[in-house]
Write a protein that holds these residues in place. Sequence first.
Motif, mmCIF file in Angstrom:
data_model
loop_
_atom_site.group_PDB
_atom_site.id
_atom_site.type_symbol
_atom_site.label_atom_id
_atom_site.label_comp_id
_atom_site.label_asym_id
_atom_site.label_seq_id
_atom_site.Cartn_x
_atom_site.Cartn_y
_atom_site.Cartn_z
ATOM 1 N N ARG A 194 61.614 22.569 -11.703
ATOM 2 C CA ARG A 194 60.822 21.508 -12.328
ATOM 3 C C ARG A 194 59.333 21.786 -12.179
ATOM 4 N N SER A 211 59.765 6.694 -16.311
ATOM 5 C CA SER A 211 60.764 7.396 -17.117
ATOM 6 C C SER A 211 60.188 7.838 -18.456
ATOM 7 N N LYS A 212 59.442 6.951 -19.115
ATOM 8 C CA LYS A 212 58.848 7.288 -20.413
ATOM 9 C C LYS A 212 57.819 8.394 -20.267
ATOM 10 N N ALA A 214 57.616 10.699 -17.937
ATOM 11 C CA ALA A 214 58.298 11.962 -17.636
ATOM 12 C C ALA A 214 58.920 12.559 -18.900
ATOM 13 N N LYS A 215 59.565 11.726 -19.715
ATOM 14 C CA LYS A 215 60.193 12.220 -20.940
ATOM 15 C C LYS A 215 59.147 12.753 -21.912
ATOM 16 N N ASP A 216 58.029 12.042 -22.039
ATOM 17 C CA ASP A 216 56.970 12.492 -22.944
ATOM 18 C C ASP A 216 56.401 13.835 -22.486
ATOM 19 N N GLU A 218 57.912 16.093 -20.563
ATOM 20 C CA GLU A 218 58.946 17.114 -20.713
ATOM 21 C C GLU A 218 59.023 17.604 -22.151
ATOM 22 N N ALA A 219 58.904 16.666 -23.097
ATOM 23 C CA ALA A 219 58.934 17.039 -24.512
ATOM 24 C C ALA A 219 57.717 17.879 -24.876
ATOM 25 N N PRO A 224 61.605 20.531 -17.423
ATOM 26 C CA PRO A 224 61.807 19.327 -16.605
ATOM 27 C C PRO A 224 60.575 19.038 -15.758
#
Length: 264
Positions: A194, A211-212, A214-216, A218-219, A224
Motif C-alpha cells: 500500500r 473511505s471516500k 481513500a477510494k478517490d 486509489e483511483a 491501494p
Amino acid sequence: MYAASSREALAQARTALDSAPKADTGDQLLAVARLVGGNRELLGALTEAAVPPAQRGDVARAVLKGKVSSDAADVVAAAAGGQWSTSSDLASGIHDLGVEALLRSASAAGDADTVEDELFRLGRTVANTPELEQALSDRARSPQDRAGLIGKLIAGKVNPVTERLAVDAIERSEEKPADALARLADTAAGIGGRRVAHVRSATELSDAQRSKLAKDLEADIGSPVTLHVDIDPELLGGVVVRIGNEQIDGSVAGKFAAVRRGLR
C-alpha cells in the motif's frame, strides 16, 4: 538511502529472506545488526571486497553458528556476499531485513493492519506528548534506557511485533522518536503493498469521509492507499494530502493563500 550497489546487495539478501518471514528470524537479524555494527573487525571481514563473496558468507555462518537459526544465518550470509557501497550499509541492511521479517510475520498472522495502525498512533502519541518525546530523545540517557522507557509504556498493550519494532527504533534510530515510528508505519504499509497518504485535516474525519478519500486517492494513483491522518485546526477546513513527493492542498487555509498570491 542506499547507493545503487547497496540496493542491489539488499535485494540479493532479500531473496534469502523470502523463505524465512518469521518473527524469530526478525529478532535475530536485529541482534546481528547490532553485533556487526558494533564490531569493526567483524564488519570489515564481512565486507572485504578482495575476499570472494562465498568466503564472506562462510565467515558469517562460522561466526553465527549455534547463535542464530539457520534461516537467519542464511540471510546474513547472503548479505555478506553482496557488494555494499560502504561497510556500514551492511549492518543497516541486515537491520532493515530484520524489520522486514518482523513485518512479514505480522502479515502472515493477519496482523499487518493492526501493527501499521499501532505504529502510526504511537508515533502521534509521542509527537503530541512533549515530556515523553523529550525523554525518548534525551542523549544523556543510554539507548537501552530510552528503549526500556518505551517498552514499559506499551508492554502488553500492543501487538508483540509493534512492541519489538518500537523498542528497536527508539534504541537504534538517530531520528526524532516520532519520526522513526512514523517511518516504521510507512514501511509496514509498503510491506502490505500500500501507498501511504499523509493527511492533515482541520477536523476529525468520519469513517465515511475516510473511505471516500481513500477510494478517490486509489483511483487517482492506481494503488491501494492507507491513510495516516493528523488533525490541524490551523487549516480552518478541508484537508492537505501528501503521497510521496506530491501534495494536494484542499484546505481553506491553502485556498486563502492561493488567493493572496494571486492578488500580489
